[in-house]
Each structure stands twice: as structure tokens, then as C-alpha cells.
Design a protein around this motif. Sequence first.
Motif, PDB file in Angstrom:
ATOM      1  N   TRP A  98      -6.457  -1.475   2.811  1.00  0.00           N
ATOM      2  CA  TRP A  98      -7.518  -1.056   1.891  1.00  0.00           C
ATOM      3  C   TRP A  98      -8.820  -0.778   2.651  1.00  0.00           C
ATOM      4  N   SER A  99      -9.109  -1.623   3.615  1.00  0.00           N
ATOM      5  CA  SER A  99     -10.339  -1.352   4.385  1.00  0.00           C
ATOM      6  C   SER A  99     -10.175  -0.062   5.182  1.00  0.00           C
ATOM      7  N   LYS A 100      -8.955   0.187   5.696  1.00  0.00           N
ATOM      8  CA  LYS A 100      -8.739   1.430   6.439  1.00  0.00           C
ATOM      9  C   LYS A 100      -8.793   2.646   5.509  1.00  0.00           C
ATOM     10  N   ALA A 101      -8.262   2.505   4.318  1.00  0.00           N
ATOM     11  CA  ALA A 101      -8.324   3.622   3.369  1.00  0.00           C
ATOM     12  C   ALA A 101      -9.777   3.935   3.033  1.00  0.00           C
ATOM     13  N   PHE A 102     -10.558   2.876   2.860  1.00  0.00           N
ATOM     14  CA  PHE A 102     -11.977   3.084   2.551  1.00  0.00           C
ATOM     15  C   PHE A 102     -12.680   3.746   3.729  1.00  0.00           C
ATOM     16  N   LEU A 103     -12.361   3.278   4.923  1.00  0.00           N
ATOM     17  CA  LEU A 103     -12.967   3.844   6.129  1.00  0.00           C
ATOM     18  C   LEU A 103     -12.628   5.339   6.250  1.00  0.00           C
ATOM     19  N   THR A 104     -11.391   5.649   5.941  1.00  0.00           N
ATOM     20  CA  THR A 104     -10.946   7.049   5.986  1.00  0.00           C
ATOM     21  C   THR A 104     -11.801   7.903   5.042  1.00  0.00           C
ATOM     22  N   SER A 105     -12.034   7.387   3.852  1.00  0.00           N
ATOM     23  CA  SER A 105     -12.860   8.123   2.898  1.00  0.00           C
ATOM     24  C   SER A 105     -14.317   8.170   3.333  1.00  0.00           C
ATOM     25  N   ASP A 130      -8.530  -5.773   9.899  1.00  0.00           N
ATOM     26  CA  ASP A 130      -8.546  -4.772   8.840  1.00  0.00           C
ATOM     27  C   ASP A 130      -7.369  -4.990   7.915  1.00  0.00           C
ATOM     28  N   THR A 131      -7.389  -4.262   6.821  1.00  0.00           N
ATOM     29  CA  THR A 131      -6.254  -4.217   5.902  1.00  0.00           C
ATOM     30  C   THR A 131      -6.038  -2.748   5.546  1.00  0.00           C
ATOM     31  N   ILE A 136      -2.931   6.261   3.113  1.00  0.00           N
ATOM     32  CA  ILE A 136      -4.378   6.043   3.029  1.00  0.00           C
ATOM     33  C   ILE A 136      -5.143   7.356   3.030  1.00  0.00           C
ATOM     34  N   GLY A 137      -4.447   8.464   3.224  1.00  0.00           N
ATOM     35  CA  GLY A 137      -5.107   9.766   3.126  1.00  0.00           C
ATOM     36  C   GLY A 137      -5.663  10.282   4.430  1.00  0.00           C
ATOM     37  N   SER A 138      -5.166   9.731   5.533  1.00  0.00           N
ATOM     38  CA  SER A 138      -5.572  10.277   6.824  1.00  0.00           C
ATOM     39  C   SER A 138      -4.930  11.654   7.008  1.00  0.00           C
ATOM     40  N   PHE A 163       0.825  -1.207   0.000  1.00  0.00           N
ATOM     41  CA  PHE A 163       0.000   0.000   0.000  1.00  0.00           C
ATOM     42  C   PHE A 163       0.864   1.264   0.000  1.00  0.00           C
ATOM     43  N   ARG A 181      -0.186   8.286   5.960  1.00  0.00           N
ATOM     44  CA  ARG A 181      -0.147   9.263   4.875  1.00  0.00           C
ATOM     45  C   ARG A 181      -0.720   8.637   3.597  1.00  0.00           C
TER      46      ARG A 181
END
Lengths: 118, 754
Positions: B249-256, B246-247, B299-301, B74, B297
Amino acid sequence: MTLAKSGRPVSEVTLDALRAGDVDIEDVRIHPQTLEIQAQIAEEHGNPQLAANFRRAAELALLPDSLVMGIYEALRPRRSTREDFEAVAADLEARGAVLNAALVREAAGIYLERGLLR
Amino acid sequence: MTVDEREPRQPIGRFRFMDQQRVNLDGFAVEDASLGLIAFDSPADPQPSLSIVDGRVVEMDFRAAAQFDIIDTFISVHGLDLGVAAEAMAIDNLAFARMIVDLGTSRAEVVRLAAGMTPAKLAQVLALLRPAELVIAMTKCRARRTPSNQAHVTNRSDDPLLLAADAATAAAFGFREIETTVPVLGDAPSNAIAVSIGAAVASRGILVQCSVEEALELEMGMRGLVSYAETVSLYGTEQIFIDGDDTPWSKAFLTSAYASRGIKMRVTSGGGAEALMGSAEGRSMFYLEARCVALARAIGSQGVQNGGIDSASVAGAVPGGVRSLMAENLMVMLRNLEACTGNDALMSESDVRRTSRTHPIFIGGSDFICSGFGSIQRYDNMFGPSQWNAEDIDDFLAMQRDWGVDGGLRTAAEPHVAALRQRAVEAVRDVYRILGLGDFTEAWMAQAVDAAGSKDVPDADLMTPLTASRLIRDTNVTMLDVVLALDEAGYEIEAERLLDMLHARVHGDYLQTAAIFTEDMEVLSLVTDPNDYAGPGTGYVPTPQRQAEIDAIRQERSVEDLRVEQGSYRSAALTAVGPATAGHDPRDVVIGLSPAAGRAIWRTLSGLTVTQALDELLAGLEEEGCVGRIVRVNDTIDLGLIGLTAARMAGSGIGIGLQAKGTALIHRRDLTPLANLELYSVAPSLTRASYRQMGINAGRHAKGATPEPERNPYSDEAIEARYHTTVVSLVAIERQWCGPTARPELMSLEGVAP
């Protein structure tokens, strides 16, 4: 003037309007266009990843809560098959959520490699 | 006799004593890289590397893409600025470490280069910074110019009334974010509402979160019941990440997902977590955390809560571990993210160690000094005791004042907090009634207003929050319903404040990095309030108003305050009757008083009044067959001279000097001013018995005997810290009554012939 997701200017979402029964939850949801503006600001301030997040969020802003929560659940380890992921991605694409569809497809590929599919 | 047969020898007293000190309750681990019990630079940490072919990372930190785990993947796909990577990775570690500290190199330049650095690279660079350099780097590199602080508000009963009262209290003390959580998961929605209402009673713009399982937390956010989220955990090894369900990707999605509802969010990580969970892969805590921060960073948090957090004591157990916790925070800043800098879970039983752990961050300043200052008592903190707790709020305020530093807190007056707590409790009662969520007894309400903690609220009903939460979820209560209920109950201000927080989600400005709201609902963030520190005279400076909040703690006293306090002990018992003359009776012992005695100072530092001290002195003299005369010496405030003046006027040649603040000595007419027979210097510890003994001893001196001197009372307390400011004020008052030519006066004490 900032518009809510409903299209209503946020300045109209007042206590008086609420008393009159004239405010919906959609009137306090963020508009995708606002997230795009925030994405541009994040880019200008040295954080393209935050911008990318806001752009994925702009797509999700239009989706219902239950769908968003369902996709999050689907992305957790060993919840989904490859086919499940493909269905989610296709659905997202159909709703115009192409960035999120790409994220789901990317996850599907990695999950296959790392044994994280259901 | 062999060594083995010897009786085990007990350690010497010095070591038995040292072993009993609280720091020895802490665990200290021998460094063990194989278990991840190593702060920096494990032998298994990779060397930095980055190879890019056709715009794709094919190797990172000496691992080929085919061997990447989910975290590497990632980060390599989303997390690095490949445009700057070649330049950044080529910079010598020491050179970049110096750029971070160099005040001539801008934060923007450091951040630009860090964006192209791999986790191993940044880990090696930051391991080079020494503590003082970390402080300067933090001062320069944090995102927001204005520092802030976050509070925990929880209790053992999930009592909505107490939560609201404590949230109002936390806001009154200056916290701009409040984090609650639950001992009982089902109580979460009730807690979120109660804390939001309490915060709104005290201030506009308080951000509120309820830390629970990821999916439930998101659901509460979507209903507007919370205004930010933080419990989105990242881990530095694949195994632990997946164990966390989680992974990336799931955290990135959650962030969004959070951003899509206009909700601020940051992630949580922290060194030592992987070692604690037994899967550190032999890597150092700092390298694994470098992966977490790079992933945050990627995942866009917008920000990270780190610095050990729940595993802070694991880091604290190894050499250099506390330094690594601060370096973690700095790494977040270098990745251009909001830093919520730990100082959260209590990492030591020792007050000295926990203060030492926080202090560099406190003086350097961060976006949130604590990612959870326990604003409630330790026992009520459902995250576990924090590094700082309600027990320490006054300490923290005093530290801010000592250093002139803004740690995000402010003093709060008791009547103000009392009124806020009352209003918060009533507001929750009314909202729960209107929404049909529950009822509260008057006794429960009164206890919650007054309580220092949930043990003071025996009437709290544990079923109330559970029932309320079920109803909130079943009937789909949103924050709009809460706003309307507040308004209906007459809390228009609070209704507007919570509606403002819903507006904020529509504007989206507080989604940007390191955003908080001022009390005027102005957003302070990387965008609107960027840190511009570049050395002395630059960067954050508290406004005069804010500085006054930092300086004016409620315990400070002026000379005028002291004068008023002394005035409350005013007594007519001690009065001047005329000029004093020398005595000739060999039994005559003169007690010399300081100029302000009986005029402006009536009470000694021990709490005895001046007349009580005089009564004992006179009684002691009488026991020895002597007669005491009281004379006020008006031309000096020096106790030695007062005593000597008294001795010279005494027929016996023996005088007692007594300052109005209680310090006393015995003097003899033929001695020099600074020599004396006995000195009772620790005025705050003197008792009636001490003054009685002094009178007796003075009488014995008058008769030519050599009494055993009275020992000054012993104490291990910081007597000077407690009384020196008062002494300065009392001396100033004495000086006002002292005149170089003023003659001594004979005094009469009620009930005693002059």
C-alpha cells in the motif's frame, strides 16, 4: 492545449516568461485533468491498474508536497495507529481524494490483520 | 599405508591451469530449495489456482484468502483482470507457452490473457520456454518497438564536474536514461543537478534519476531535480517487504505520488533477493519474482527493473539461473509493463559468462537492455561494477555492429565528446556560482574534462557536493532556478532543454508505459511506438540513419584510410633504376619485392618500414659473404612467385620474397612456386632480428648449407583479428600496381649500391 496545474497553458511557460520572473513551480505541475486523460489512454492500452494509479495521482496532484510525503510515511510499516489512518483517510476525503482515502482504509484493515499498525 | 596417510596429491597441471581461469572466482551453489537457492520449480512453489466468488478472489495459487500475506492480498484485490481470469487460468501451460512464441498470435492477445493469470501460473508457463524461445518472445512481447539503454553515471567523490562531464559523455554515446546515486547520501541533490546539466549539454530529452532512499528520492522529484524514479523496491515475501520498510500500500501510494507530479517511475525487483536476505520461504527465485511482477502491475507501476539486479549473481550461482533472469524480464513484458532488463550488477568475474548472460536480451531487444550500463569505469560505479562498463563501451558498439542490432548505443567522436565535456564542466561551474552553491578551481575543471575516472581528478573537493546539497535543500532550489541560472550564464540551449523536461511533466505523455524521448522530444512508448513484431520483415527496423550510427564505429578503416596512412611513411629511399636482369655471380641473392613496395606501401604490418626490413636482409646476406640485389617483381602479388622469380634471377639461385606488408620467404630456383625453403608468415610479429636472421639463412642457402630454420614468433593474441582487414586493403593496393606483362625492375636503396 495542455494546461498546467496553475491553469496556465504550458506553451506560455517559456524561457522569456521565466526571465521575467513570471513562472511559478505550479506552472510546471501536471493538471489533474491531464492525469485523467492519461488514465483513459492507459485503459485503452490494456492496463487498468496504470489507469487506477493515474486516477489516484489526479487526486494527489492538488495536494501540497509535504502532505503527500507525510501520507507516504504514514503508510510505511508500523508508523500509524488505526486512528491515525482514519484521520488521514477523513482528511483525504475532505479534500476530495476519495480513491486515496479508500486505499488508506484498505491498508488500515490489512495492517491490523498482519500486525503492521503502530 | 591407508588412503588417509597419503601425501595430498597436487592436481595435475591441466586442472591447476583451469583453476586459475577467472570463471573460477565465481561462486556456484548446489541447488538448495530450502534456502531458496533454486531458479525454477521449488517443491514449495504452489500450483496455480484461482477461485472467484461474487467478484472477489477467495483462493489464489492454492492459498485461501484467510491465509493471504500482504502480497497475495494486494495482487488479489488489485492485480488480476477477473474478467479474463477464468479463460486464462483454464489454458494449458504448454498451450500458452506456445502462444507466447507463436508469431501468429498477437502480443495484445498474449497480454490480455496474462492479465488474468496468477503468479504461480505465469511462473510455470515461462519455465517451459527454452533460451531461443525466450529471445523470440522478448522480440515480440516487449512494450516499445524501439529498444533503448540506460547508463549509470556516478563517481567516488560525487564530483559535480566529473558527473556532468560523464553524463554528457553517456548521452553522446546514446543512452536515453541516466541513473546516478551517491556514496554519501547528503550529496544527492547536487548529483541530480550536475547530471541533469551534463545530460542537457549533450542531448534533449535525457531522463535522469538519482537513486536514494524512497522519501528523499520523491522529494527530489517534486523539486524537478530528477525526471524519473526507479528505486522503488518490491520483494516476493512479506518478511523481506517489511524489512524494506514498505508495504504494497505504501508503494502503491508512492507510485501515485510520482505520477501526481508528472514524474515517470518504475519499480525494482529481481530473483534471488529474498534468498540473499535469508527469507525465501523455500520458494524458487522465479516464483517469488512472479509475485513481484504481479504486484508491480497491481500497484499501477508502468514498468519494472528486474533480472536479478543486485542479486543477479545469486541467480547466476544455481542451475538455470541465468535463464530465469531473462524469463523474469519476459514476465514483465507479458504483464504489459516496461521492461528494464537487468544486465546491471556484475554477475560474473568472467567476460565470457557476463556476455553470455546479456547476449540473448541484446539480440532480442528490450525497452532498456541494461537497467544500468556503467558508463563510467568500474571503480567509479557507486552501485558496484556493472555487467557492462566504460571498459566495454567499444565492445558493446562492436557487438551492435556485428549483429546489426540496436542496443541503444552509438559511436561518438573524440573531438565531439571533448567539447561536450568542456561545456558540461563550465556549465556546472557557472550554475553553482550563480546559485551560490560552490566554486571550482581551474585545475579541478581541467582534470574533470580530461578524466577517464575520478582517480584522474585529485583536485576534487569532497566538501563541495555536500555543501551544495545542503544549500539546495535549505534554500529550496528547484529545477526552475537551475534553468534560470543556465540561461543567465549563457547556456540558453541547455536551459531550454531542461525547461522542456519540466514541460514534459505537465503533458504527462511520458507517464505511459515504456516512455523515452527522442532527441526531438518525441515520446516513444507503448502508446506512440507499440511493438508490432510478428515475424521476419515486421517490428523494429533501425532507420537508415540509425543503422549508419550502428555500423560506423570510429575504428573502421577503408582502403583509402590505409592508403593515406601508408602515404605518411612515403620515402624516396627506394627507387627503381631500370629493368632487372639475371645475375651470374654465385654470391648474388635477389630480394624480390611486391609491386606496391616503394610506390604505395612503405610500412610493414610490424611497424618496420620496408627499407628497414631490406637493410636487415642485406646486412644478413653480407654477414654470410653474399651480395643482395633488390628487384621489384611487378607481374604477381603472390609471395611464392615473387620469391621464385627472384631466385631465378639470382646468380646463386636463391631468392628472398618480401611483400611490402612484411611477409617474407626464402626460395630456390628449382622449386615449385608454393614450395619454399623458409616462410616468415606472421608479418606483424617480425622484428629487425627476424629479417637479419632471414638474410643470414638465405646467404647460407646460397652457399649450399642447410641452416636451422628461424621459428615464427609465437603469440596467443588474435593476430588475424587485428590485421586481416588491413591485409585485405594492402592486397587491394598491391593488385592496383600489378600488371600481367610488367617486367621486374632493379631497385636502389639509399646508402646501398644497386
